[in-house]
Design an enzyme around this catalytic site. Structure first.
Site, PDB file in Angstrom:
ATOM      1  N   ARG A  56       7.967   5.658  79.774  1.00  0.00           N
ATOM      2  CA  ARG A  56       8.921   6.417  80.602  1.00  0.00           C
ATOM      3  C   ARG A  56       8.276   7.661  81.189  1.00  0.00           C
ATOM      4  O   ARG A  56       8.924   8.701  81.296  1.00  0.00           O
ATOM      5  CB  ARG A  56      10.159   6.821  79.799  1.00  0.00           C
ATOM      6  CG  ARG A  56      11.086   5.678  79.453  1.00  0.00           C
ATOM      7  CD  ARG A  56      12.098   5.442  80.569  1.00  0.00           C
ATOM      8  NE  ARG A  56      12.942   4.303  80.255  1.00  0.00           N
ATOM      9  CZ  ARG A  56      14.184   4.399  79.812  1.00  0.00           C
ATOM     10  NH1 ARG A  56      14.728   5.586  79.648  1.00  0.00           N
ATOM     11  NH2 ARG A  56      14.865   3.322  79.546  1.00  0.00           N
ATOM     12  N   ARG A  60      13.661  11.339  84.398  1.00  0.00           N
ATOM     13  CA  ARG A  60      14.475  12.525  84.700  1.00  0.00           C
ATOM     14  C   ARG A  60      13.874  13.844  84.251  1.00  0.00           C
ATOM     15  O   ARG A  60      14.293  14.896  84.711  1.00  0.00           O
ATOM     16  CB  ARG A  60      15.869  12.368  84.072  1.00  0.00           C
ATOM     17  CG  ARG A  60      16.766  11.457  84.877  1.00  0.00           C
ATOM     18  CD  ARG A  60      17.904  10.964  84.045  1.00  0.00           C
ATOM     19  NE  ARG A  60      17.379  10.178  82.920  1.00  0.00           N
ATOM     20  CZ  ARG A  60      18.137   9.560  82.019  1.00  0.00           C
ATOM     21  NH1 ARG A  60      19.431   9.652  82.091  1.00  0.00           N
ATOM     22  NH2 ARG A  60      17.576   8.849  81.059  1.00  0.00           N
ATOM     23  N   ARG A  69      16.629  11.083  92.741  1.00  0.00           N
ATOM     24  CA  ARG A  69      17.853  10.545  92.145  1.00  0.00           C
ATOM     25  C   ARG A  69      19.124  11.171  92.717  1.00  0.00           C
ATOM     26  O   ARG A  69      20.196  10.605  92.608  1.00  0.00           O
ATOM     27  CB  ARG A  69      17.819  10.706  90.621  1.00  0.00           C
ATOM     28  CG  ARG A  69      17.056   9.627  89.911  1.00  0.00           C
ATOM     29  CD  ARG A  69      17.800   8.286  89.872  1.00  0.00           C
ATOM     30  NE  ARG A  69      18.737   8.228  88.761  1.00  0.00           N
ATOM     31  CZ  ARG A  69      20.055   8.168  88.889  1.00  0.00           C
ATOM     32  NH1 ARG A  69      20.600   8.159  90.073  1.00  0.00           N
ATOM     33  NH2 ARG A  69      20.812   8.109  87.816  1.00  0.00           N
ATOM     34  N   ASP A 105      12.990  -1.797  85.608  1.00  0.00           N
ATOM     35  CA  ASP A 105      13.738  -1.734  84.349  1.00  0.00           C
ATOM     36  C   ASP A 105      13.764  -3.127  83.751  1.00  0.00           C
ATOM     37  O   ASP A 105      13.518  -4.120  84.460  1.00  0.00           O
ATOM     38  CB  ASP A 105      15.164  -1.211  84.592  1.00  0.00           C
ATOM     39  CG  ASP A 105      15.828  -0.790  83.282  1.00  0.00           C
ATOM     40  OD1 ASP A 105      15.595   0.353  82.850  1.00  0.00           O
ATOM     41  OD2 ASP A 105      16.548  -1.606  82.682  1.00  0.00           O
ATOM     42  N   TYR A 183      21.180  -7.633  75.169  1.00  0.00           N
ATOM     43  CA  TYR A 183      21.883  -7.013  76.300  1.00  0.00           C
ATOM     44  C   TYR A 183      22.839  -8.005  76.946  1.00  0.00           C
ATOM     45  O   TYR A 183      23.977  -7.666  77.286  1.00  0.00           O
ATOM     46  CB  TYR A 183      20.904  -6.488  77.347  1.00  0.00           C
ATOM     47  CG  TYR A 183      20.557  -5.035  77.148  1.00  0.00           C
ATOM     48  CD1 TYR A 183      21.493  -4.034  77.412  1.00  0.00           C
ATOM     49  CD2 TYR A 183      19.303  -4.652  76.691  1.00  0.00           C
ATOM     50  CE1 TYR A 183      21.179  -2.693  77.219  1.00  0.00           C
ATOM     51  CE2 TYR A 183      18.980  -3.322  76.491  1.00  0.00           C
ATOM     52  CZ  TYR A 183      19.926  -2.349  76.764  1.00  0.00           C
ATOM     53  OH  TYR A 183      19.625  -1.030  76.564  1.00  0.00           O
TER      54      TYR A 183
HETATM   55  O1  CP3 Z   1       8.180   3.789  81.641  1.00  0.00           O
HETATM   56  C1  CP3 Z   1       8.318   3.916  82.880  1.00  0.00           C
HETATM   57  O2  CP3 Z   1       8.051   4.997  83.469  1.00  0.00           O
HETATM   58  C2  CP3 Z   1       8.703   2.716  83.677  1.00  0.00           C
HETATM   59  C3  CP3 Z   1      10.068   2.517  83.935  1.00  0.00           C
HETATM   60  C4  CP3 Z   1      11.033   1.996  82.874  1.00  0.00           C
HETATM   61  C5  CP3 Z   1      12.419   2.268  82.957  1.00  0.00           C
HETATM   62  N1  CP3 Z   1      13.042   1.540  81.999  1.00  0.00           N
HETATM   63  C6  CP3 Z   1      13.061   3.150  83.952  1.00  0.00           C
HETATM   64  C7  CP3 Z   1      14.375   3.727  83.649  1.00  0.00           C
HETATM   65  C8  CP3 Z   1      10.827   1.143  81.792  1.00  0.00           C
HETATM   66  C9  CP3 Z   1       9.530   0.600  81.221  1.00  0.00           C
HETATM   67  C10 CP3 Z   1      12.121   0.859  81.260  1.00  0.00           C
HETATM   68  C11 CP3 Z   1      12.329  -0.078  80.119  1.00  0.00           C
HETATM   69  C12 CP3 Z   1      13.656  -0.151  79.494  1.00  0.00           C
HETATM   70  N2  CP3 Z   1      14.886  -0.068  80.099  1.00  0.00           N
HETATM   71  C13 CP3 Z   1      13.868  -0.426  78.124  1.00  0.00           C
HETATM   72  C14 CP3 Z   1      12.772  -0.681  77.104  1.00  0.00           C
HETATM   73  C15 CP3 Z   1      12.191   0.569  76.591  1.00  0.00           C
HETATM   74  C16 CP3 Z   1      13.120   1.378  75.737  1.00  0.00           C
HETATM   75  O3  CP3 Z   1      13.441   2.502  76.158  1.00  0.00           O
HETATM   76  O4  CP3 Z   1      13.492   0.906  74.658  1.00  0.00           O
HETATM   77  C17 CP3 Z   1      15.250  -0.444  77.904  1.00  0.00           C
HETATM   78  C18 CP3 Z   1      15.960  -0.685  76.580  1.00  0.00           C
HETATM   79  C19 CP3 Z   1      15.886  -0.238  79.164  1.00  0.00           C
HETATM   80  C20 CP3 Z   1      17.342  -0.231  79.447  1.00  0.00           C
HETATM   81  C21 CP3 Z   1      17.792   1.044  80.031  1.00  0.00           C
HETATM   82  N3  CP3 Z   1      17.474   1.499  81.302  1.00  0.00           N
HETATM   83  C22 CP3 Z   1      18.654   1.995  79.425  1.00  0.00           C
HETATM   84  C23 CP3 Z   1      19.237   1.883  78.020  1.00  0.00           C
HETATM   85  C24 CP3 Z   1      18.835   3.012  80.355  1.00  0.00           C
HETATM   86  C25 CP3 Z   1      19.746   4.197  80.224  1.00  0.00           C
HETATM   87  C26 CP3 Z   1      19.272   5.167  79.249  1.00  0.00           C
HETATM   88  C27 CP3 Z   1      18.658   6.306  79.956  1.00  0.00           C
HETATM   89  O5  CP3 Z   1      17.535   6.679  79.599  1.00  0.00           O
HETATM   90  O6  CP3 Z   1      19.342   6.829  80.843  1.00  0.00           O
HETATM   91  C28 CP3 Z   1      18.060   2.712  81.503  1.00  0.00           C
HETATM   92  C29 CP3 Z   1      17.916   3.531  82.732  1.00  0.00           C
HETATM   93  C30 CP3 Z   1      16.537   3.920  83.115  1.00  0.00           C
HETATM   94  N4  CP3 Z   1      15.490   3.051  83.246  1.00  0.00           N
HETATM   95  C31 CP3 Z   1      16.087   5.239  83.452  1.00  0.00           C
HETATM   96  C32 CP3 Z   1      14.731   5.114  83.797  1.00  0.00           C
HETATM   97  C33 CP3 Z   1      13.794   6.195  84.274  1.00  0.00           C
HETATM   98  C34 CP3 Z   1      16.950   6.499  83.524  1.00  0.00           C
HETATM   99  C35 CP3 Z   1      17.671   6.312  84.801  1.00  0.00           C
HETATM  100  C36 CP3 Z   1      18.188   7.469  85.533  1.00  0.00           C
HETATM  101  O7  CP3 Z   1      17.480   7.986  86.417  1.00  0.00           O
HETATM  102  O8  CP3 Z   1      19.366   7.782  85.352  1.00  0.00           O
END
Ligand code: CP3
Length: 382
Positions: A56, A60, A69, A105, A183
């Site tokens: 990640r 944010r 965003r 994602d 999921y």
């Molecule tokens: O790592 C990176 O920079 C690459 C991008 C990436 C995202 N999601 C962007 C994202 C990667 C590799 C993921 C993987 C992901 N997504 C996982 C596996 C890794 C982990 O964290 O366990 C999972 C479970 C998800 C599902 C997911 N996506 C959730 C639960 C959420 C919401 C939680 C949160 O952090 O807000 C997301 C949204 C998400 N995916 C964000 C990002 C940067 C936040 C989004 C925003 O801008 O609001």
């Protein structure tokens, strides 16, 4: 469980396995100039200093991400290749990290299979039509990645062009079968995984059918990412830690193994990520992956003792340490590096993703600290 006919098809598109894969399989040393240090560590080659990237790393906590965003939803950003490319590059410009990960994602591929996905601000993902029956499983489609997930493949192509000359490899990724199935069944984040575990325990045939379809999707998607230019892959099994070892072994491992094997066959290193699985870490390795990504709940040196000789590990700083003051953060980072003790095959990372609110300056200092950490131990570097 295997899907032999489509596996054969997937494998036949994987003839791009590179010379260094063959060489490293023989234990040969690849000249440093030919491979960036992140990939060298994946193959347990010698490195000039410990490679580091952060899960990640785009997100944010960065002002430039928040600015985008304000204008676009997360799904819009993922589905617009130029935006996904831009966001992928934000941490590359800000920090001296050793790898980029494509901005995407794990959940849009479920949308491509027929589920309705929404990201609700502040709450996370929601699937409006979660799987509830055998006929829901039958209705899932295994998508053509170019047709339904072409936005991420195009983002990979664009980003590779931008990274050309920087020597920074680009990672592609997918959710692992269990985390994606969970999921699809729960419809969102879950505490007890009731729907998931009940299907697994009461309807094993339907469970395996669901896992097989999801794994088919993962395999074709991973291969398509490599063909688009991804130089390594990571499989995220974020929720595997909810399972007992026996249930993981029976209901998940064969599917994860197939996903890992088909990803590996595309000719790039595969990183197997999970959290909360330290009670049965050996099974994660048994399922496959060239690199095992561990969390902070186990010491790195202890994980090395438990896994096969010559294992490559990624990790394992607690992401919350990045929100502490620098002396506390530095102490935790030092502990990780001291446990690695100059072994080959260590990629410095967190045990899970960077959290919102993390000070950018801490990220910069951490990355620079890892690179500067007594490189004397790397004496055998050519
Ligand atoms: O790592 C990176 O920079 C690459 C991008 C990436 C995202 N999601 C962007 C994202 C990667 C590799 C993921 C993987 C992901 N997504 C996982 C596996 C890794 C982990 O964290 O366990 C999972 C479970 C998800 C599902 C997911 N996506 C959730 C639960 C959420 C919401 C939680 C949160 O952090 O807000 C997301 C949204 C998400 N995916 C964000 C990002 C940067 C936040 C989004 C925003 O801008 O609001």
């Amino acid at each position: 469980m295997g899907n032999t006919e489509s596996d054969a098809k997937t494998l036949s598109t994987c003839e791009r396995a590179r010379e260094h894969v063959r060489l490293t399989a023989m234990g040969a040393e690849v000249p440093a100039a030919e491979m960036p240090r992140f990939l060298r560590a994946c193959y347990r080659q010698s490195v000039d200093t410990t490679p580091v990237w952060l899960m990640r790393q785009a997100g944010r906590y960065m002002a430039e991400y928040r600015l985008l965003r304000e204008k676009y939803s997360i799904l819009d950003m993922i589905k617009t290749p130029a935006l996904a490319c831009e966001v992928t590059l934000q941490p590359i410009r800000a920090f001296d990290v050793d790898a980029a990960i494509i901005f995407a994602d794990i959940l849009p591929p479920l949308e491509a299979m027929g589920l309705q996905l929404e990201f609700i601000n502040g709450e996370g993902p929601l699937i409006h039509n979660p799987i509830r029956s055998a006929s829901d499983v039958e209705a899932l489609v295994v998508p053509d990645p170019e047709e339904r997930l072409g936005f991420t493949l195009e983002a990979i192509r664009l980003t590779r062009r931008e990274l050309a000359g920087l020597g920074i490899p680009l990672l592609g990724f997918s959710g692992a079968p269990f985390t994606l199935a969970a999921y699809a069944l729960e419809g969102g984040t879950s505490r007890n995984f009731l729907y998931t575990k009940k299907l697994m325990l009461d309807e094993p045939a339907i469970w395996h059918r669901l896992m097989t379809k999801i794994t088919d999707m993962i395999a074709t998607y991973l291969v398509a990412q490599v063909q688009a230019g991804a130089q390594a892959l990571q499989l995220f099994d974020s929720w595997a830690g909810a399972l007992s070892p026996a249930d993981y072994q029976t209901y998940v491992l064969p599917h994860s193994r197939r996903a890992m094997a088909l990803g590996s066959a595309a000719g790039v290193p595969v990183i197997h990520f999970s959290t909360g699985t330290n009670g049965w870490l050996e099974l994660i390795q048994e399922a496959g992956g060239d690199v095992i990504s561990i969390d902070w709940r186990i010491d790195l040196d202890r994980a090395w003792r438990r896994l096969r000789a010559g294992s490559v590990l990624q990790g394992n700083l607690d992401p919350v340490a990045l929100q502490a003051t620098w002396p506390a953060l530095k102490q935790r980072a030092t502990a990780v590096l001291d446990q690695a003790a100059g072994r080959r095959g260590h990629i410095f990372n967190l045990g899970h993703g960077i959290l919102p609110g993390t000070p950018v300056d801490n990220v910069r200092r951490l990355v620079d600290f890892v690179h500067a950490y007594h490189p004397a131990y790397l004496a055998d570097y050519p």
